[in-house]
Design a protein around this motif. Structure first.
Motif, PDB file in Angstrom:
ATOM      1  N   TYR A 225       0.869  -1.173   0.000  1.00 58.33           N
ATOM      2  CA  TYR A 225       0.000   0.000   0.000  1.00 58.33           C
ATOM      3  C   TYR A 225       0.908   1.226   0.000  1.00 58.33           C
ATOM      4  N   THR A 226       0.373   2.378  -0.277  1.00 57.44           N
ATOM      5  CA  THR A 226       1.162   3.606  -0.284  1.00 57.44           C
ATOM      6  C   THR A 226       0.658   4.558   0.786  1.00 57.44           C
ATOM      7  N   LYS A 227       1.600   5.294   1.367  1.00 57.64           N
ATOM      8  CA  LYS A 227       1.290   6.319   2.354  1.00 57.64           C
ATOM      9  C   LYS A 227       2.226   7.487   2.106  1.00 57.64           C
ATOM     10  N   ASP A 228       1.630   8.653   1.829  1.00 55.95           N
ATOM     11  CA  ASP A 228       2.410   9.847   1.486  1.00 55.95           C
ATOM     12  C   ASP A 228       3.349   9.575   0.317  1.00 55.95           C
ATOM     13  N   GLY A 229       2.898   8.739  -0.617  1.00 54.32           N
ATOM     14  CA  GLY A 229       3.686   8.457  -1.817  1.00 54.32           C
ATOM     15  C   GLY A 229       4.730   7.374  -1.652  1.00 54.32           C
ATOM     16  N   ILE A 230       4.947   6.887  -0.426  1.00 52.44           N
ATOM     17  CA  ILE A 230       5.938   5.843  -0.155  1.00 52.44           C
ATOM     18  C   ILE A 230       5.240   4.490  -0.146  1.00 52.44           C
ATOM     19  N   TYR A 231       5.879   3.498  -0.778  1.00 56.44           N
ATOM     20  CA  TYR A 231       5.315   2.148  -0.807  1.00 56.44           C
ATOM     21  C   TYR A 231       5.697   1.383   0.466  1.00 56.44           C
ATOM     22  N   TYR A 232       4.734   0.631   0.986  1.00 53.38           N
ATOM     23  CA  TYR A 232       4.940  -0.212   2.158  1.00 53.38           C
ATOM     24  C   TYR A 232       4.553  -1.645   1.818  1.00 53.38           C
ATOM     25  N   PHE A 233       5.381  -2.583   2.295  1.00 52.53           N
ATOM     26  CA  PHE A 233       5.061  -4.002   2.149  1.00 52.53           C
ATOM     27  C   PHE A 233       4.118  -4.404   3.278  1.00 52.53           C
ATOM     28  N   GLU A 234       3.119  -5.224   2.957  1.00 49.45           N
ATOM     29  CA  GLU A 234       2.187  -5.698   3.976  1.00 49.45           C
ATOM     30  C   GLU A 234       1.708  -7.088   3.593  1.00 49.45           C
ATOM     31  N   ARG A 235       1.822  -8.009   4.549  1.00 50.79           N
ATOM     32  CA  ARG A 235       1.327  -9.355   4.304  1.00 50.79           C
ATOM     33  C   ARG A 235       0.893  -9.977   5.617  1.00 50.79           C
ATOM     34  N   ARG A 236      -0.266 -10.582   5.615  1.00 49.77           N
ATOM     35  CA  ARG A 236      -0.788 -11.218   6.823  1.00 49.77           C
ATOM     36  C   ARG A 236      -0.084 -12.552   7.075  1.00 49.77           C
ATOM     37  N   VAL A 237       0.154 -12.825   8.331  1.00 48.99           N
ATOM     38  CA  VAL A 237       0.771 -14.091   8.720  1.00 48.99           C
ATOM     39  C   VAL A 237      -0.306 -15.173   8.677  1.00 48.99           C
TER      40      VAL A 237
ATOM     41  N   ARG B 299      -2.679 -18.188   9.569  1.00 45.22           N
ATOM     42  CA  ARG B 299      -3.208 -18.496  10.901  1.00 45.22           C
ATOM     43  C   ARG B 299      -2.406 -19.595  11.591  1.00 45.22           C
ATOM     44  N   ASP B 300      -1.982 -20.601  10.838  1.00 44.77           N
ATOM     45  CA  ASP B 300      -1.280 -21.721  11.468  1.00 44.77           C
ATOM     46  C   ASP B 300       0.145 -21.368  11.892  1.00 44.77           C
ATOM     47  N   LEU B 301       0.628 -20.182  11.490  1.00 41.07           N
ATOM     48  CA  LEU B 301       1.989 -19.782  11.847  1.00 41.07           C
ATOM     49  C   LEU B 301       2.024 -18.594  12.805  1.00 41.07           C
ATOM     50  N   GLN B 302       0.870 -18.106  13.199  1.00 41.05           N
ATOM     51  CA  GLN B 302       0.830 -16.909  14.025  1.00 41.05           C
ATOM     52  C   GLN B 302       1.447 -17.112  15.401  1.00 41.05           C
ATOM     53  N   LYS B 303       1.539 -18.362  15.857  1.00 39.42           N
ATOM     54  CA  LYS B 303       2.157 -18.622  17.159  1.00 39.42           C
ATOM     55  C   LYS B 303       3.634 -18.244  17.162  1.00 39.42           C
ATOM     56  N   HIS B 304       4.244 -18.149  15.970  1.00 42.60           N
ATOM     57  CA  HIS B 304       5.658 -17.801  15.870  1.00 42.60           C
ATOM     58  C   HIS B 304       5.884 -16.292  15.844  1.00 42.60           C
ATOM     59  N   TYR B 305       4.814 -15.522  15.730  1.00 42.91           N
ATOM     60  CA  TYR B 305       4.943 -14.080  15.513  1.00 42.91           C
ATOM     61  C   TYR B 305       4.330 -13.284  16.643  1.00 42.91           C
ATOM     62  N   SER B 306       4.806 -12.070  16.789  1.00 44.69           N
ATOM     63  CA  SER B 306       4.265 -11.152  17.792  1.00 44.69           C
ATOM     64  C   SER B 306       3.206 -10.225  17.211  1.00 44.69           C
ATOM     65  N   ALA B 307       2.883 -10.367  15.941  1.00 48.66           N
ATOM     66  CA  ALA B 307       1.845  -9.562  15.290  1.00 48.66           C
ATOM     67  C   ALA B 307       1.176 -10.414  14.224  1.00 48.66           C
ATOM     68  N   SER B 308      -0.025 -10.003  13.837  1.00 50.10           N
ATOM     69  CA  SER B 308      -0.788 -10.794  12.867  1.00 50.10           C
ATOM     70  C   SER B 308      -0.414 -10.492  11.425  1.00 50.10           C
ATOM     71  N   LYS B 309       0.371  -9.440  11.218  1.00 53.50           N
ATOM     72  CA  LYS B 309       0.814  -9.131   9.865  1.00 53.50           C
ATOM     73  C   LYS B 309       2.199  -8.503   9.911  1.00 53.50           C
ATOM     74  N   ILE B 310       2.882  -8.565   8.787  1.00 55.04           N
ATOM     75  CA  ILE B 310       4.209  -7.988   8.637  1.00 55.04           C
ATOM     76  C   ILE B 310       4.077  -6.769   7.740  1.00 55.04           C
ATOM     77  N   ALA B 311       4.561  -5.631   8.205  1.00 58.03           N
ATOM     78  CA  ALA B 311       4.466  -4.397   7.423  1.00 58.03           C
ATOM     79  C   ALA B 311       5.695  -3.553   7.678  1.00 58.03           C
ATOM     80  N   TYR B 312       6.284  -3.053   6.622  1.00 57.36           N
ATOM     81  CA  TYR B 312       7.431  -2.155   6.751  1.00 57.36           C
ATOM     82  C   TYR B 312       7.608  -1.375   5.454  1.00 57.36           C
ATOM     83  N   SER B 313       8.346  -0.290   5.529  1.00 54.22           N
ATOM     84  CA  SER B 313       8.536   0.583   4.370  1.00 54.22           C
ATOM     85  C   SER B 313       9.461  -0.062   3.338  1.00 54.22           C
ATOM     86  N   LEU B 314       9.069   0.045   2.085  1.00 55.14           N
ATOM     87  CA  LEU B 314       9.931  -0.400   0.983  1.00 55.14           C
ATOM     88  C   LEU B 314      10.901   0.699   0.557  1.00 55.14           C
TER      89      LEU B 314
END
Length: 291
Positions: free
Chosen positions: A11-23, A25-40
Motif C-alpha cells: 500500500y502507499t502512504k504519502d507516496g511511499i510504498y509499504y510491504f504488507e502481508r498477513r501471517v 493463521r497456522d503460523l501466528q504462534k511464531h509471531y508477535s503480530a498478525s501481519k508484517i508491514a514495513y517501508s519499501l
C-alpha cells in the motif's frame, strides 16, 4: 493509505510504498503480530514491485520451513525468538560437522539480541533490527561468510545516495559490525568483517552545535523564576548542571542532596528511568539557579 494493484502485497502512504502481508493463521504462534508491514523506501512502483515480490518469496520460503520442519527461523522484523521453547538456543548454530556453515544475517541479529538484548530498552532492539534490515535490503540475507567488501561499499553508497549524515552512517555501520562479530564468535568461525574499514566522510552533513550564549541562559532562567512551576524547575535544574533531560526528569527527591557541605544531585539508574551509559552514574554539584 492507498492500494496499487501493480505492486503486490503493498500500500502507499504519502507516496511511499509499504510491504504488507498477513501471517497465515497456522503460523501466528511464531509471531508477535498478525501481519508484517514495513517501508519499501521507494516511491517508484517498479522498484516497489520488485522488492515486494522478493520479500513475499522470502516469506514463502520461511513459512515452508516453519511448516515442514518446525524451525523457529527468525524473521526480519517481527518474528520473535522463542526463548522458552524446547529447542535450545544453540540450535541456531551451524552443525559442528559442516566446516563451511555459519549463519545468515537475520539469524545473526537474533543471536545478537538474545545475548546482548537482555534488559535493554526497545530502542536497542529496534536499532539492531533496523541496521541489519538495511543490510538485507541492500545486499540480501546472505551467510555471514558470503558478504564481501563490495557488499559493504554498496551498503555505504546506498546511505550516501539517501544523503544520510556521516554520524548516522557511522552509527549504523557500528551496529552491523557488532552483530557480525558477535555472531561469528558464537558460531566459532574466523571472519574478516567486510563492514570494517569502509571509507566515507564522517563529517558529511554534521553540524557542530554551538553552546547557548550566557545571556540566553540567563533570560531562560528569569522566565523560570516568573512562571515558577514544576516544568520550569526542571529547566532551571538543567540550566546550571548540564544534566540530560531524562536524567533530571527521573530523579527522586532523595537524589537531591541540598544539606551537604557541597549541595549535589546523585544521578543513578532507577527502574523507571535508565541511564544512557554505565558511566552516566555520577554526582553533580548544584550551583547557581540549579541550587
Amino acid at each position: 493509505m492507498a492500494k496499487d494493484i501493480s505492486v503486490p502485497f503493498s500500500y502507499t502512504k504519502d507516496g511511499i510504498y509499504y510491504f504488507e502481508r498477513r501471517v497465515p493463521r497456522d503460523l501466528q504462534k511464531h509471531y508477535s503480530a498478525s501481519k508484517i508491514a514495513y517501508s519499501l523506501r521507494t516511491r517508484s512502483s517498479s522498484v516497489a514491485a520488485s522488492r515486494a515480490t522478493r520479500a513475499a518469496q522470502q516469506l514463502d520460503e520461511y513459512w515452508y520451513h516453519l511448516r515442514i520442519k518446525g524451525s523457529e527461523l527468525p524473521g526480519k522484523h517481527l518474528l520473535r525468538m522463542q526463548q522458552n521453547a524446547t529447542k535450545a538456543p544453540g540450535s541456531l548454530l551451524p552443525s559442528e560437522h559442516d566446516d563451511n556453515a555459519t549463519v545468515s544475517q537475520s539469524e545473526a541479529v537474533a543471536i545478537y539480541l538474545r545475548l546482548k538484548g537482555q534488559n535493554r530498552p526497545v530502542t536497542f532492539h529496534r536499532a539492531a533490527e533496523r541496521a541489519c534490515g538495511y543490510v538485507i535490503d541492500v545486499c540480501g540475507d546472505k551467510d555471514l561468510l558470503g558478504y564481501s567488501k563490495a557488499d559493504a561499499t554498496r551498503f555505504r553508497d546506498a546511505f550516501i545516495e539517501r544523503k544520510l549524515t556521516g554520524s548516522s552512517i557511522t552509527r549504523i555501520f557500528g551496529t552491523v559490525r557488532s552483530v557480525v562479530n558477535l555472531a561469528a564468535s558464537e558460531v566459532g568461525v574466523n571472519i574478516t568483517n567486510p563492514f570494517t574499514g569502509v571509507y566515507y566522510d564522517r563529517q558529511s552533513g554534521v553540524i557542530e552545535r554551538a553552546p547557548l550564549p550566557a545571556d540566553v541562559i540567563k533570560a531562560v532562567q528569569r522566565e523560570c523564576m516568573k512562571i515558577d512551576d514544576d516544568l520550569r524547575w526542571l529547566v532551571a535544574l538543567i540550566s546550571d548542571t548540564g544534566l540530560r533531560l531524562a536524567e533530571a526528569a527521573g530523579l527522586l527527591r532523595e537524589d537531591l542532596v541540598v544539606d551537604a557541605d557541597i549541595p549535589h544531585v546523585v544521578v543513578r539508574e532507577h527502574p523507571w528511568r535508565r541511564l544512557k551509559t554505565c558511566t552516566s552514574a555520577r554526582v553533580v554539584p548544584l550551583t547557581g539557579m540549579s541550587l
